[in-house]
Design a protein around this motif. Sequence first.
Motif, PDB file in Angstrom:
ATOM      1  N   PRO A  23       0.788  -1.249   0.000  1.00 27.30           N
ATOM      2  CA  PRO A  23       0.000   0.000   0.000  1.00 27.30           C
ATOM      3  C   PRO A  23       0.815   1.291   0.000  1.00 27.30           C
ATOM      4  CG  PRO A  23       0.008  -0.976   2.174  1.00 27.30           C
ATOM      5  CD  PRO A  23       0.683  -1.970   1.270  1.00 27.30           C
ATOM      6  N   LYS A  24       2.145   1.198   0.090  1.00 27.80           N
ATOM      7  CA  LYS A  24       2.960   2.416   0.091  1.00 27.80           C
ATOM      8  C   LYS A  24       2.957   3.049  -1.306  1.00 27.80           C
ATOM      9  CE  LYS A  24       7.568   4.177   1.241  1.00 27.80           C
ATOM     10  NZ  LYS A  24       8.932   3.841   1.742  1.00 27.80           N
ATOM     11  N   THR A  25       2.994   4.375  -1.358  1.00 25.22           N
ATOM     12  CA  THR A  25       2.978   5.102  -2.631  1.00 25.22           C
ATOM     13  C   THR A  25       4.397   5.235  -3.204  1.00 25.22           C
ATOM     14  OG1 THR A  25       1.046   6.377  -1.932  1.00 25.22           O
ATOM     15  CG2 THR A  25       2.341   7.262  -3.768  1.00 25.22           C
ATOM     16  N   TYR A  26       4.543   4.799  -4.472  1.00 16.50           N
ATOM     17  CA  TYR A  26       5.850   4.836  -5.123  1.00 16.50           C
ATOM     18  C   TYR A  26       5.831   5.516  -6.491  1.00 16.50           C
ATOM     19  CZ  TYR A  26       7.443   1.253  -1.778  1.00 16.50           C
ATOM     20  OH  TYR A  26       7.788   0.562  -0.647  1.00 16.50           O
ATOM     21  N   TYR A  27       4.663   5.828  -7.003  1.00 17.17           N
ATOM     22  CA  TYR A  27       4.574   6.316  -8.375  1.00 17.17           C
ATOM     23  C   TYR A  27       3.678   7.545  -8.430  1.00 17.17           C
ATOM     24  CZ  TYR A  27       4.065   6.034 -13.502  1.00 17.17           C
ATOM     25  OH  TYR A  27       4.080   6.287 -14.855  1.00 17.17           O
ATOM     26  N   VAL A  28       4.099   8.553  -9.185  1.00 14.15           N
ATOM     27  CA  VAL A  28       3.277   9.750  -9.382  1.00 14.15           C
ATOM     28  C   VAL A  28       2.793   9.762 -10.823  1.00 14.15           C
ATOM     29  CG1 VAL A  28       3.133  12.254  -9.271  1.00 14.15           C
ATOM     30  CG2 VAL A  28       4.601  11.021  -7.654  1.00 14.15           C
ATOM     31  N   TRP A  29       1.494   9.579 -10.985  1.00 12.14           N
ATOM     32  CA  TRP A  29       0.848   9.618 -12.304  1.00 12.14           C
ATOM     33  C   TRP A  29       0.376  11.053 -12.522  1.00 12.14           C
ATOM     34  CZ3 TRP A  29      -4.738   7.415 -13.072  1.00 12.14           C
ATOM     35  CH2 TRP A  29      -5.155   7.636 -14.384  1.00 12.14           C
ATOM     36  N   ILE A  30       0.927  11.692 -13.523  1.00  6.34           N
ATOM     37  CA  ILE A  30       0.584  13.082 -13.780  1.00  6.34           C
ATOM     38  C   ILE A  30      -0.275  13.171 -15.037  1.00  6.34           C
ATOM     39  CG2 ILE A  30       1.487  15.409 -14.137  1.00  6.34           C
ATOM     40  CD1 ILE A  30       4.115  14.456 -12.844  1.00  6.34           C
ATOM     41  N   MET A  31      -1.525  13.567 -14.863  1.00  2.59           N
ATOM     42  CA  MET A  31      -2.436  13.700 -15.992  1.00  2.59           C
ATOM     43  C   MET A  31      -2.439  15.155 -16.444  1.00  2.59           C
ATOM     44  SD  MET A  31      -5.030  13.860 -18.087  1.00  2.59           S
ATOM     45  CE  MET A  31      -6.407  14.730 -17.346  1.00  2.59           C
TER      46      MET A  31
END
Length: 344
Positions: free
Chosen positions: A207-215
């Motif tokens: 559940p840790k956040t590792y990715y930034v999806w930029i729209m």
Amino acid sequence: MPDIKISIIVPVYNSEKYLPETAQSILKQSFSDFELILVDDGSKDGSGKICDQLAAKDTRIKVIHKTNGGICSARNAGLKEAAGEYIAFCDNDDIYLPGLLEDNYALAKKYDADVVRYSRSYRTVKDGKVIAEEKTSFKAGVYSSSQFAANFDQINKAGEGIWAGIYRRAFLQKNQIDFDETMKFGYEDLDFITKIYLCSPSVVLNPKTYYVWIMRYAHSTSGKTDINNITSLMKCLENKSRLVTQTGIETQIPSFWVEELSRRIYTIVRYVSPKKVKMPFGKRIELLKYFRTAAVFQQPTDKKKTKAFKKQSKPGWLIWYLFDKKHYWLLYFLVTGKQRLSEK
């Protein structure tokens, strides 16, 4: 390059403004046993040159130059070239956060997983400003192939973006899983992850956040609307319907599939709304009617399941009901009116 643990595939198209930052977020990872495959998909700007410049400075980088074929064609080209034990993906304007490769490869090896899924941050950018940001939320878990169906609800909560996971290359090859190159304007990720899930992989959820999806409205293919977008979703929903049946998820959550359809209906209405695309009103309604012809909407409705969904979410049920009964105009004004109110 011996003992490549992870192949990272980045499709590149007209991204000279964002590619350097994206590449650096990967190259600066603490885990170094990877290859970075940059697939220049016929870029018309300086992206191809940037790919070559990056490769000249780091031997872990491979560059593929090809004629433009779309994001699925580019990813497939990367898959054919990949030599890593696991496959990871990154879009050419997104960001890897520290620890993505090291932490998730360690989990993959510890539990001998076919798939490791992790959380991502979804950042919406318009005119250079961040206008929204949210993260996926799910619980940690480790599930063998035989446990996949019983735990599909939790696994499904990890989302569908393929860059929010790493995948055993041998598993993909064994099951002949790749990207559908007819999908040009979205839903290729849903198609890919659904095909994986239909093969009941062993899965680790981190559940840790590792990715930034930029729209970015001016850059991302997911920000564009086209009939191909709707056709692609229709194909995806047929496969997802098979997955729902295969896992038996509706025995645990009767409203599961109706809720899924309601969310997809809502998304399509927003896709044809004034905020997304300029077109005559009649054309917008025709697109909704076209979506209604999808095979999943031709099946008989289970009243117990729709009743369960109504009890759970009356607004969501109303969206499904209006679409099911072909009240397109009312549905359109309900969704777009709600959208306008939320922006005030």
